[in-house]
Design a protein around this motif. Structure first.
Motif, PDB file in Angstrom:
ATOM      1  N   GLY A   1       0.822  -1.207   0.000  1.00 57.97           N
ATOM      2  CA  GLY A   1       0.000   0.000   0.000  1.00 57.97           C
ATOM      3  C   GLY A   1       0.849   1.248   0.000  1.00 57.97           C
ATOM      4  N   TRP A   2       1.881   1.246   0.852  1.00 58.67           N
ATOM      5  CA  TRP A   2       2.774   2.392   0.915  1.00 58.67           C
ATOM      6  C   TRP A   2       3.488   2.620  -0.418  1.00 58.67           C
ATOM      7  CZ3 TRP A   2       3.706   6.606   3.455  1.00 58.67           C
ATOM      8  CH2 TRP A   2       4.941   7.247   3.328  1.00 58.67           C
ATOM      9  N   ARG A   3       3.925   1.529  -1.031  1.00 56.63           N
ATOM     10  CA  ARG A   3       4.622   1.655  -2.321  1.00 56.63           C
ATOM     11  C   ARG A   3       3.707   2.239  -3.398  1.00 56.63           C
ATOM     12  NH1 ARG A   3       8.144  -3.987  -2.919  1.00 56.63           N
ATOM     13  NH2 ARG A   3       9.721  -3.473  -1.328  1.00 56.63           N
ATOM     14  N   ARG A   4       2.454   1.849  -3.377  1.00 56.10           N
ATOM     15  CA  ARG A   4       1.508   2.390  -4.367  1.00 56.10           C
ATOM     16  C   ARG A   4       1.294   3.887  -4.141  1.00 56.10           C
ATOM     17  NH1 ARG A   4      -1.081  -2.749  -3.940  1.00 56.10           N
ATOM     18  NH2 ARG A   4      -2.353  -2.002  -2.193  1.00 56.10           N
ATOM     19  N   LEU A   5       1.184   4.293  -2.858  1.00 60.99           N
ATOM     20  CA  LEU A   5       0.964   5.703  -2.531  1.00 60.99           C
ATOM     21  C   LEU A   5       2.167   6.556  -2.926  1.00 60.99           C
ATOM     22  CD1 LEU A   5      -0.748   5.481   0.985  1.00 60.99           C
ATOM     23  CD2 LEU A   5      -1.791   6.291  -1.144  1.00 60.99           C
ATOM     24  N   THR A   6       3.344   6.018  -2.746  1.00 59.40           N
ATOM     25  CA  THR A   6       4.563   6.799  -3.007  1.00 59.40           C
ATOM     26  C   THR A   6       5.092   6.590  -4.420  1.00 59.40           C
ATOM     27  OG1 THR A   6       5.961   5.000  -2.140  1.00 59.40           O
ATOM     28  CG2 THR A   6       5.221   6.701  -0.587  1.00 59.40           C
ATOM     29  N   GLY A   7       4.413   5.705  -5.162  1.00 64.23           N
ATOM     30  CA  GLY A   7       4.880   5.437  -6.531  1.00 64.23           C
ATOM     31  C   GLY A   7       6.112   4.571  -6.602  1.00 64.23           C
ATOM     32  N   ALA A   8       6.421   3.916  -5.507  1.00 64.01           N
ATOM     33  CA  ALA A   8       7.621   3.058  -5.489  1.00 64.01           C
ATOM     34  C   ALA A   8       7.370   1.695  -6.099  1.00 64.01           C
ATOM     35  CB  ALA A   8       8.113   2.894  -4.043  1.00 64.01           C
ATOM     36  N   GLU A   9       6.114   1.352  -6.345  1.00 57.25           N
ATOM     37  CA  GLU A   9       5.818   0.006  -6.872  1.00 57.25           C
ATOM     38  C   GLU A   9       5.674   0.076  -8.381  1.00 57.25           C
ATOM     39  OE1 GLU A   9       3.317  -3.397  -4.966  1.00 57.25           O
ATOM     40  OE2 GLU A   9       1.943  -2.080  -6.051  1.00 57.25           O
TER      41      GLU A   9
END
Length: 465
Positions: free
Chosen positions: A457-465
């Motif tokens: 979830g965090w990666r999706r929010l920060t664009g890291a995924e």
């Protein structure tokens, strides 16, 4: 210089590592990476392989050995009567020769590295039917006594080897090549087939035909039916012995199929592989010497048949096997009796030099990895599940290895198939090897699943995924 009994200088067989052609090099990827050697990931991306990259091809100047061929005429007593030495002449049609369907120019093969063959038509086939070299392979031509391969095939499939056969009077009217059978002679079908194939007796062919089918015409109908069954679309038989007759035609391609089919029969293979045979005719023993002079004079030779008529010229099909590689040389239409054997030997030599077993992949070698969807960044290594060792024609150039992996869901079991390695050469797939997981991967426990979900979830929010 040592000479074989054919009067041909014996070629020195250098160890594999000394041969200028047909060498295999294993080159580490970080020293000589191939752009075509790649791994396809589930997302479609391409990443370099670690480990060895396989490159197969010419490793030095292709130097053709200039050999003078000696023609030795041997009397029936076995003493040498005369020796004539000359250089072989390459047939004018050599410019139309093909290697696995390609011209030498397309493969950058110098003419000097091509087999020196004088036959008007011919081919070199592997044991599984791959055409390695060809010249006018689909040109319809007379086949002479090579006809008798089909004569024997029909007899083997429609008679018993131990049944007695009486030689008919009509067998004495054929002429030409003979096994010296006399009308009224009695012998087993097994011995009659030896007279047919080893001595190439036309009298034996008529005896076989009439015994099996009642008449030669009825037997020829069976021969043509068998040809149709084998898919020999350019072959038609008009008689059982092979003498010139309108419409009695075949091609080098068809004959290679017929030869491989016949050699799969153990009795046929036994007969044509014998340098000489002893047969019993009405209680007397006759010794027959094989008309195929490569039998006993070429390493690994196993058969199969000679032929000659004015229309066909001198012909021969020879088979040989070395290191698990079987080859068939079909030679049609040479001008000299011994030249057909030189041509056959030349093709077989060329084949064994360039078509040799190569280790493409070894069991247990890790050559890829597959992502496990249940985890964040976990991959499971993929290893080769079985050896891939196959004959490869080196002059076709480099081999490409493509590794295709699939995404997997946990749990993953060790040994589970998770990918495939595909080997291609000149755009043709030559081998595929399954890849399997090298270790177990358990399903994440509840706590791990929560943590993984939070990070994703965090990666999706920060664009890291």
């Amino acid at each position: 210089m040592a000479y074989s009994s054919l009067g041909v200088p014996e070629r020195a067989h250098a160890p594999d590592h000394e041969r200028p052609l047909g060498t295999m090099r294993i080159i580490p990827a970080n020293q000589h990476p191939l752009e075509s050697d790649r791994v396809t990931s589930p997302s479609g991306g391409v990443k370099p392989l670690s480990g060895p990259t396989i490159y197969i091809g010419l490793t030095g100047a292709a130097v053709k050995r200039g050999l003078q061929l000696a023609l030795v005429l041997v009397l029936a007593t076995g003493s040498a009567a005369a020796t004539v030495v000359g250089s072989p002449v390459v047939a004018a049609g050599a410019s139309g020769d093909l290697v696995k369907g390609f011209t030498p120019g397309e493969l950058d093969i110098p003419q000097q590295a091509m087999p020196e063959v004088t036959a008007k038509a011919g081919l070199l086939a592997s044991g599984d039917g791959a055409i390695l070299w060809s010249r006018k392979a689909d040109q319809k031509r007379a086949m002479a006594s090579i006809t008798k391969i089909m004569t024997a095939v029909v007899a083997l499939e429609e008679s018993d080897l131990d049944e007695k056969v009486e030689v008919p009077r009509s067998s004495s009217f054929v002429g030409e090549s003979t096994a010296y059978l006399k009308p009224g002679d009695t012998l087993t079908m097994r011995d009659l087939l030896a007279a047919l194939l080893v001595k190439s007796g036309n009298d034996a062919a008529i005896a076989v035909a009439e015994h099996v089918a009642g008449s030669e015409d009825a037997f020829v109908a069976k021969m043509n039916a068998k040809a149709a069954e084998l898919g020999l679309t350019n072959t038609r038989f008009a008689n059982a012995h092979g003498l010139d007759e309108p419409g009695h035609r075949t091609t080098a391609s068809d004959l290679s199929v017929l030869a491989r089919y016949a050699m799969a029969n153990p009795e046929f293979r036994r007969i044509v592989g014998a340098k000489e045979v002893k047969i019993k005719v009405d209680g007397r023993t006759e010794t027959l010497e094989n008309t195929n002079l490569l039998i006993g004079n070429y390493r690994g030779v196993s058969g199969i048949k000679t032929g000659f008529t004015d229309d066909a010229g001198y012909c021969v099909i020879d088979s040989a096997e070395r290191d698990g590689v079987a080859l068939y040389a079909v030679i049609l239409g040479t001008k000299g009796e011994l030249q057909r054997f030189r041509d056959a030997r030349e093709l077989l030599d060329w084949g064994f030099a360039h078509y040799r077993p190569q280790q493409l992949a070894s069991t247990g070698t890790i050559i890829g990895e597959s992502p496990v969807t249940d985890y964040l960044d976990l991959t499971v290594p993929a290893a080769v599940n079985e050896d891939a060792r196959i004959p490869v024609l080196d002059v076709l150039g480099p081999i490409t290895r493509t590794v295709t992996m699939t995404t997997v869901d946990a749990p993953v079991k060790k040994g589970e198939r998770i990918g495939v390695a595909t080997f291609t050469q000149r755009g043709e797939v030559i081998a595929t090897v399954p890849l399997v997981a090298t270790e177990d991967v358990a399903e994440p426990n509840p706590v791990q699943k929560v943590g993984i979900a939070i990070v994703r979830g965090w990666r999706r929010l920060t664009g890291a995924e």
